[in-house]
Design a protein around this motif. Sequence first.
Motif, PDB file in Angstrom:
ATOM      1  N   GLY A  47       0.810  -1.215   0.000  1.00  0.00           N
ATOM      2  CA  GLY A  47       0.000   0.000   0.000  1.00  0.00           C
ATOM      3  C   GLY A  47       0.843   1.263   0.000  1.00  0.00           C
ATOM      4  O   GLY A  47       1.993   1.263   0.444  1.00  0.00           O
ATOM      5  N   TRP A  48       0.240   2.314  -0.512  1.00  0.00           N
ATOM      6  CA  TRP A  48       0.855   3.643  -0.535  1.00  0.00           C
ATOM      7  C   TRP A  48       0.244   4.488   0.573  1.00  0.00           C
ATOM      8  O   TRP A  48      -0.954   4.406   0.848  1.00  0.00           O
ATOM      9  CB  TRP A  48       0.623   4.311  -1.882  1.00  0.00           C
ATOM     10  N   PHE A  49       1.076   5.327   1.174  1.00  0.00           N
ATOM     11  CA  PHE A  49       0.617   6.194   2.258  1.00  0.00           C
ATOM     12  C   PHE A  49       1.169   7.596   2.079  1.00  0.00           C
ATOM     13  O   PHE A  49       2.273   7.783   1.553  1.00  0.00           O
ATOM     14  CB  PHE A  49       1.088   5.659   3.619  1.00  0.00           C
ATOM     15  N   LEU A  50       0.382   8.575   2.501  1.00  0.00           N
ATOM     16  CA  LEU A  50       0.897   9.932   2.603  1.00  0.00           C
ATOM     17  C   LEU A  50       1.853   9.965   3.786  1.00  0.00           C
ATOM     18  O   LEU A  50       1.552   9.440   4.859  1.00  0.00           O
ATOM     19  CB  LEU A  50      -0.243  10.919   2.823  1.00  0.00           C
ATOM     20  N   GLY A  51       3.008  10.591   3.584  1.00  0.00           N
ATOM     21  CA  GLY A  51       3.994  10.629   4.656  1.00  0.00           C
ATOM     22  C   GLY A  51       3.890  11.877   5.496  1.00  0.00           C
ATOM     23  O   GLY A  51       3.143  12.812   5.189  1.00  0.00           O
ATOM     24  N   ARG A  52       4.645  11.896   6.558  1.00  0.00           N
ATOM     25  CA  ARG A  52       4.717  13.089   7.387  1.00  0.00           C
ATOM     26  C   ARG A  52       5.395  14.216   6.596  1.00  0.00           C
ATOM     27  O   ARG A  52       6.312  13.979   5.807  1.00  0.00           O
ATOM     28  CB  ARG A  52       5.499  12.808   8.669  1.00  0.00           C
ATOM     29  N   LEU A  53       4.965  15.430   6.867  1.00  0.00           N
ATOM     30  CA  LEU A  53       5.513  16.575   6.142  1.00  0.00           C
ATOM     31  C   LEU A  53       6.993  16.796   6.439  1.00  0.00           C
ATOM     32  O   LEU A  53       7.702  17.405   5.637  1.00  0.00           O
ATOM     33  CB  LEU A  53       4.717  17.840   6.480  1.00  0.00           C
ATOM     34  N   ASN A  54       7.461  16.321   7.571  1.00  0.00           N
ATOM     35  CA  ASN A  54       8.869  16.517   7.914  1.00  0.00           C
ATOM     36  C   ASN A  54       9.743  15.333   7.522  1.00  0.00           C
ATOM     37  O   ASN A  54      10.852  15.188   8.041  1.00  0.00           O
ATOM     38  CB  ASN A  54       9.010  16.792   9.412  1.00  0.00           C
ATOM     39  N   MET A  55       9.267  14.485   6.617  1.00  0.00           N
ATOM     40  CA  MET A  55      10.038  13.303   6.225  1.00  0.00           C
ATOM     41  C   MET A  55      11.411  13.677   5.695  1.00  0.00           C
ATOM     42  O   MET A  55      12.430  13.092   6.084  1.00  0.00           O
ATOM     43  CB  MET A  55       9.276  12.492   5.178  1.00  0.00           C
ATOM     44  N   SER A  56      11.464  14.661   4.805  1.00  0.00           N
ATOM     45  CA  SER A  56      12.735  15.044   4.211  1.00  0.00           C
ATOM     46  C   SER A  56      13.714  15.540   5.263  1.00  0.00           C
ATOM     47  O   SER A  56      14.890  15.154   5.285  1.00  0.00           O
ATOM     48  CB  SER A  56      12.521  16.131   3.151  1.00  0.00           C
TER      49      SER A  56
END
Length: 221
Positions: A136-145
């Motif tokens: 599955g695909w998920f939206l990640g946290r905005l601070n991932m980078s």
Amino acid sequence: MVGRVRRLLGRLVSVAAVAVLTVGLASPARAAAERAAPKPPPAGVDITGVGLTEPLRLRAGNQPAQVVAVIDQVSWFGRTGAAKGPKAADLGPKYTIVVLAGDKPRQTFDLYPLAKGGPRAYRPAKQPDSRKTTAGWFLGRLNMSETLRSVGVPLERQIDTVSGGVGGGERVIPEDSLNPAKDIDDALAELQRLLLLNVGVMLVITSGLAGIALLIRRRTR
């Protein structure tokens, strides 16, 4: 004779009451203690991907904060994700993280911190520990980078994502830690066992009292 039987009956009732109270209080206390006992953090994380000539190996022994920060990027995902993700051209650089328990790989995820529309993560159906899961695909946290950059991944600083946050998806607390659904199931199961045990004790007490009452009745005739 009647006096002795009555004294015996009184002692039996007292012992049974203490037993019921002990069982009723010990089981929840023990269950609460087990749930409250701290669990050891993951042993480590390996990261591979664009710009890394060799795996970035993070270990909880000497880098606990970094390990926890990376695990936090994927630990809240739900059991099911989107069947399709962004187009390959919109994903940007990929970084694969492998979570280890001891020296053994346990879980793996592909992270796309610079994907168009926000960070994305992909969980393959095939996991290192052979656990059954769905891709599955998920939206990640905005601070991932920024999180990946802070632990050593060669990414440029993203000023607008320093504050962090959740990109989206079904949010749950980590599966191996404080999963609410798991805690509720465990609590209900514990309650059911406790009720069954108490019912069994009460049946034994009732049977004993009935037998003693019958004995008293026969003796007093």
